[in-house]
Design a protein around this motif. Structure first.
Motif, PDB file in Angstrom:
ATOM      1  N   UNK A 165     -14.244 -28.044-110.311  1.00 26.36           N
ATOM      2  CA  UNK A 165     -15.041 -26.891-109.887  1.00 26.36           C
ATOM      3  C   UNK A 165     -14.196 -25.902-109.091  1.00 26.36           C
ATOM      4  N   UNK A 166     -13.342 -26.398-108.193  1.00 29.78           N
ATOM      5  CA  UNK A 166     -12.500 -25.491-107.409  1.00 29.78           C
ATOM      6  C   UNK A 166     -11.518 -24.751-108.311  1.00 29.78           C
ATOM      7  N   UNK A 167     -11.052 -25.413-109.358  1.00 28.91           N
ATOM      8  CA  UNK A 167     -10.104 -24.784-110.277  1.00 28.91           C
ATOM      9  C   UNK A 167     -10.702 -23.572-110.980  1.00 28.91           C
ATOM     10  N   UNK A 168     -12.028 -23.526-111.067  1.00 34.42           N
ATOM     11  CA  UNK A 168     -12.696 -22.396-111.732  1.00 34.42           C
ATOM     12  C   UNK A 168     -12.770 -21.160-110.828  1.00 34.42           C
ATOM     13  N   UNK A 169     -12.647 -21.359-109.525  1.00 33.43           N
ATOM     14  CA  UNK A 169     -12.777 -20.244-108.584  1.00 33.43           C
ATOM     15  C   UNK A 169     -11.489 -19.419-108.591  1.00 33.43           C
ATOM     16  N   UNK A 170     -11.563 -18.117-108.866  1.00 30.99           N
ATOM     17  CA  UNK A 170     -10.354 -17.278-108.867  1.00 30.99           C
ATOM     18  C   UNK A 170      -9.930 -16.933-107.435  1.00 30.99           C
ATOM     19  N   UNK A 172      -7.247 -16.179-105.944  1.00 31.31           N
ATOM     20  CA  UNK A 172      -6.386 -15.017-105.697  1.00 31.31           C
ATOM     21  C   UNK A 172      -7.150 -13.704-105.786  1.00 31.31           C
ATOM     22  N   UNK A 173      -8.349 -13.739-106.371  1.00 28.23           N
ATOM     23  CA  UNK A 173      -9.130 -12.513-106.550  1.00 28.23           C
ATOM     24  C   UNK A 173     -10.264 -12.388-105.538  1.00 28.23           C
ATOM     25  N   UNK A 174     -10.397 -13.365-104.653  1.00 24.14           N
ATOM     26  CA  UNK A 174     -11.471 -13.314-103.655  1.00 24.14           C
ATOM     27  C   UNK A 174     -11.247 -12.124-102.731  1.00 24.14           C
ATOM     28  N   UNK A 175     -12.289 -11.342-102.507  1.00 23.36           N
ATOM     29  CA  UNK A 175     -12.154 -10.097-101.753  1.00 23.36           C
ATOM     30  C   UNK A 175     -12.268 -10.306-100.248  1.00 23.36           C
ATOM     31  N   UNK A 176     -12.807 -11.435 -99.814  1.00 18.04           N
ATOM     32  CA  UNK A 176     -13.058 -11.670 -98.389  1.00 18.04           C
ATOM     33  C   UNK A 176     -11.837 -12.258 -97.712  1.00 18.04           C
ATOM     34  N   UNK A 177     -11.740 -11.984 -96.423  1.00 22.09           N
ATOM     35  CA  UNK A 177     -10.584 -12.457 -95.666  1.00 22.09           C
ATOM     36  C   UNK A 177     -10.981 -13.440 -94.578  1.00 22.09           C
ATOM     37  N   UNK A 178     -12.030 -13.121 -93.834  1.00 16.55           N
ATOM     38  CA  UNK A 178     -12.442 -13.958 -92.713  1.00 16.55           C
ATOM     39  C   UNK A 178     -13.467 -15.002 -93.123  1.00 16.55           C
ATOM     40  N   UNK A 179     -14.474 -15.205 -92.283  1.00 17.44           N
ATOM     41  CA  UNK A 179     -15.480 -16.231 -92.540  1.00 17.44           C
ATOM     42  C   UNK A 179     -16.358 -15.892 -93.740  1.00 17.44           C
ATOM     43  N   UNK A 180     -16.375 -14.625 -94.146  1.00 15.46           N
ATOM     44  CA  UNK A 180     -17.121 -14.248 -95.346  1.00 15.46           C
ATOM     45  C   UNK A 180     -16.535 -14.903 -96.595  1.00 15.46           C
ATOM     46  N   UNK A 181     -15.307 -15.385 -96.495  1.00 17.13           N
ATOM     47  CA  UNK A 181     -14.694 -16.150 -97.590  1.00 17.13           C
ATOM     48  C   UNK A 181     -15.581 -17.328 -97.979  1.00 17.13           C
ATOM     49  N   UNK A 182     -16.226 -17.928 -96.994  1.00 16.02           N
ATOM     50  CA  UNK A 182     -17.087 -19.084 -97.253  1.00 16.02           C
ATOM     51  C   UNK A 182     -18.300 -18.679 -98.084  1.00 16.02           C
ATOM     52  N   UNK A 183     -18.862 -17.526 -97.788  1.00 15.05           N
ATOM     53  CA  UNK A 183     -20.012 -17.030 -98.548  1.00 15.05           C
ATOM     54  C   UNK A 183     -19.584 -16.679 -99.968  1.00 15.05           C
ATOM     55  N   UNK A 184     -18.452 -16.015-100.084  1.00 14.64           N
ATOM     56  CA  UNK A 184     -18.012 -15.568-101.407  1.00 14.64           C
ATOM     57  C   UNK A 184     -17.694 -16.737-102.333  1.00 14.64           C
ATOM     58  N   UNK A 185     -17.001 -17.749-101.831  1.00 12.53           N
ATOM     59  CA  UNK A 185     -16.661 -18.885-102.696  1.00 12.53           C
ATOM     60  C   UNK A 185     -17.915 -19.674-103.088  1.00 12.53           C
ATOM     61  N   UNK A 186     -18.889 -19.759-102.183  1.00 13.81           N
ATOM     62  CA  UNK A 186     -20.157 -20.401-102.523  1.00 13.81           C
ATOM     63  C   UNK A 186     -20.880 -19.605-103.602  1.00 13.81           C
ATOM     64  N   UNK A 187     -20.896 -18.295-103.456  1.00 20.01           N
ATOM     65  CA  UNK A 187     -21.542 -17.413-104.429  1.00 20.01           C
ATOM     66  C   UNK A 187     -20.877 -17.563-105.802  1.00 20.01           C
ATOM     67  N   UNK A 189     -19.170 -20.115-106.921  1.00 20.67           N
ATOM     68  CA  UNK A 189     -19.467 -21.446-107.451  1.00 20.67           C
ATOM     69  C   UNK A 189     -20.842 -21.478-108.110  1.00 20.67           C
ATOM     70  N   UNK A 190     -21.817 -20.843-107.469  1.00 16.49           N
ATOM     71  CA  UNK A 190     -23.170 -20.803-108.023  1.00 16.49           C
ATOM     72  C   UNK A 190     -23.193 -20.034-109.341  1.00 16.49           C
TER      73      UNK A 190
END
Length: 232
Positions: A165-170, A172-187, A189-190
């Protein structure tokens, strides 16, 4: 099972050694510490522990712009490159108790991503003032409304990923830097169809050190859910 626990650190010298020893009590577990050039010597303590634990501990020293998202990305990518089957992310300050690691690893047998949730059964937080509990509860409700996520605790940093599942998450393309990274990766994944499961934890405010939450981090956390929704 090859398990890697990614711990991002910045000025955590009071907590790191005890945390690493607690994690490595679990057979088959390794620790990947990603230090953001801590001025208090956390990186040097990590290096000393790595000499003691050998192959069971990896230390990444980051330089340049700091950020939780950058550090977790570096650690997760290293875990994948090292062949980890399960990849945990957790805080370094003992707010995420290592005792829950086996429970979360067991839960992922029927999931792709397991969340250590503070809000699955009411509020399971210790030593937080009322205003912080209200702010956190509001933030999670706000994120759920904007993004459509149905997870009770969207902002927790205590997570366990299947390698697949983690391998599917791009990352390098995640736009968030701080704690919002947690929201973005969860989003992400869903949206990718990952089976997300929550298990209850008791979150205890950090024992020592200073919180890394800044006004900039809070602003990013407000903006990112809308960016995700508009990008969808």
């Amino acid at each position: 099972m090859n398990v890697a626990v990614v711990v991002a650190t910045y000025n955590e010298r009071e907590n790191l050694e005890e945390l690493v020893r607690a994690i490595l009590q679990n057979p088959g577990y390794r620790v990947i510490v990603v230090d953001d050039n801590s001025p208090d010597g956390t990186g040097q303590i990590a290096d000393t522990l790595a000499e003691e634990f050998g192959a069971r501990m990896i230390v990444i020293h980051r330089t340049g712009a700091r950020g939780l998202g950058r550090s977790l990305t570096a650690g997760m990518q290293r875990a994948l490159n090292e062949g980890a089957d399960l990849i945990f992310e957790m805080d370094a300050d003992f707010s995420h108790d290592p005792k829950y690691l086996p429970t979360m690893a067991e839960a992922i047998k029927n999931a792709d991503l397991v969340i250590g949730s503070r809000y699955l059964h009411g509020v399971s937080v210790v030593n937080w003032p009322l205003r912080r509990i209200v702010l956190s509860a509001f933030a999670n409700r706000y994120i759920r409304i904007v993004t459509g996520l149905d997870t009770h605790d969207c902002t927790t940093g205590y997570r366990c990923w299947r390698r697949e599942s983690l391998s599917k998450i791009p990352l390098d393309s995640v736009i968030s830097d701080g704690y919002a990274f947690l929201v973005e990766t969860l989003y992400l994944a869903k949206r990718l169809g990952c089976r997300i499961r929550e298990v209850p934890i008791i979150f205890v405010e950090r024992r020592q050190g200073v919180s890394k939450v800044s006004p900039r981090v809070l602003i990013e956390s407000i903006v990112v859910p809308w960016r995700l929704r508009l990008k969808a």
